[in-house]
Design an enzyme around this catalytic site. Structure first.
Site, PDB file in Angstrom:
ATOM      1  CB  SER A  16      -0.995   0.154   1.276  1.00 54.47           C
ATOM      2  OG  SER A  16      -0.197  -0.383   2.366  1.00 54.47           O
ATOM      3  CG  ASP A  50       2.380  -6.611   1.103  1.00 57.80           C
ATOM      4  OD1 ASP A  50       2.274  -7.754   1.006  1.00 57.80           O
ATOM      5  OD2 ASP A  50       1.682  -5.757   1.009  1.00 57.80           O
ATOM      6  CD  GLU A  93      -7.546  -5.539   1.275  1.00 67.06           C
ATOM      7  OE1 GLU A  93      -6.495  -5.978   1.224  1.00 67.06           O
ATOM      8  OE2 GLU A  93      -7.620  -4.266   0.892  1.00 67.06           O
TER       9      GLU A  93
HETATM   10  O1  KIV Z   1      -0.321  -3.482   1.624  1.00 62.72           O
HETATM   11  C1  KIV Z   1      -1.152  -3.442   2.586  1.00 62.72           C
HETATM   12  O2  KIV Z   1      -1.139  -2.458   3.407  1.00 62.72           O
HETATM   13  C2  KIV Z   1      -1.838  -4.606   2.823  1.00 62.72           C
HETATM   14  C3  KIV Z   1      -2.882  -4.559   3.843  1.00 62.72           C
HETATM   15  C4  KIV Z   1      -4.129  -3.688   3.282  1.00 62.72           C
HETATM   16  C5  KIV Z   1      -3.202  -5.758   4.676  1.00 62.72           C
HETATM   17  O3  KIV Z   1      -1.858  -5.660   2.076  1.00 62.72           O
END
Ligand code: KIV
Length: 297
Positions: free
Chosen positions: A59, A97, A196
């Site tokens: 994100s 991530d 989500e």
């Molecule tokens: O990228 C992110 O912040 C996420 C969250 C919304 C779980 O994957």
């Protein structure tokens, strides 16, 4: 002389959160808290608030880098921000991530990229999006000793396939597929799964079926934990706010006000004041004046 401690109150040393801590929390019915962070000061503040997990989410692309979605985010972007977060947080479990195209092309690339999050950027685990189609990559990453968090439901890296940022699993067949995917991710060895934008009762059902914790975002109160994008929670990202976000502050407004006040002070010569300036001893000043005067003759 006495060597007794002054106070008899025991000092409870805070422990680093691990994947086992999260499993224990689920078993004890304790709710897990998770937030995103992308920089050092935010990581410090989140860690101080004793949040269990910090996700350096992709994100990042939307709330920090200004892209319309998460697809342009690269491994280098992620590692740069993960390094800053890992310098700020001592206790939270740190999850990096995996960005779009860092784990989809081949299993070997997925393992190599997952490894970089731990080896170069101080993360404790990685997260990646998808269900049954990701099992091979997930198993290989786990075999390298890297804990994996799954992510099901609205998976933003598939925004083009999903036809937009919209809730998932609202029809029985799609919901059933999500239940199956969650069980497959658990069987593969994921330590937790982000759910989500799912119907609350579906997320609750999945959470009850699993032994590993679920962390919900827009998935109701029946999950084992909750996550929000920190910039949404703080009101820092004003382009849009998803319906499921609770805003705890309006930092965009606070920043805009502070910047306007600064501009007014600068233009009105109210800043800097004497207390913001550095002084020079009079004696040195006199010497300088003489030197400057002589030099100009
Ligand atoms: O990228 C992110 O912040 C996420 C969250 C919304 C779980 O994957």
């Amino acid at each position: 002389m006495s060597t007794q401690p002054v106070s008899s109150v025991p000092v409870i040393k805070r422990k680093k959160t691990t994947v086992q801590t999260l499993r224990g929390k689920k078993q004890n019915g304790e709710v897990i808290s998770m937030l995103t962070a992308y920089d050092y000061p935010t990581a410090l503040a989140i860690d101080q608030a004793e949040i269990d997990v910090i996700l350096v989410g992709d994100s990042l692309g939307m709330v920090v880098l200004g892209y319309p979605n998460t697809l342009p985010v690269t491994m280098e972007d992620m590692l740069h921000h993960c390094k800053a977060v890992s310098r700020g947080a001592q206790y939270a479990l740190l999850v990096g991530d995996m960005p779009f195209m860092s784990y989809q092309v081949s299993v070997a690339e997925a393992v190599r990229n997952a490894g970089r999050f731990l080896q170069e950027a101080g993360m404790d685990a990685v997260k990646l999006e998808g269900g049954r189609e990701r099992l091979e990559a997930i198993r290989a990453i786990l075999a390298a000793g890297i804990p994996v968090m799954g992510h099901l439901g609205l998976t933003p890296q598939s925004v083009n396939q999903l036809g937009g940022f919209r809730p998932q699993g609202r029809e029985a067949a799609a919901a059933q597929r999500l239940v199956e995917d969650a069980l497959l991710l658990q069987d593969a060895g994921c330590f937790a799964i982000v759910l989500e934008s799912l119907p609350a009762r579906l997320a609750k059902l999945i959470s009850e079926r699993l032994e590993i914790p679920t962390i919900g975002i827009g998935a109701g109160a029946g999950c084992d934990g909750q996550v929000l994008v920190t910039h949404d929670l703080l009101g820092l990202f004003d382009r849009f706010t998803p319906r499921f976000v609770k805003k705890y502050a309006d930092l965009h407004g606070v920043m805009a006000q502070a910047f306007a006040a600064y501009k007014a002070d600068v233009e009105g010569r109210a800043f800097p004041a004497a207390e913001h300036s550095v002084e020079m001893p009079d004696q040195e000043w006199q010497v300088l004046l003489e030197v400057v005067a002589n030099a100009s003759h």
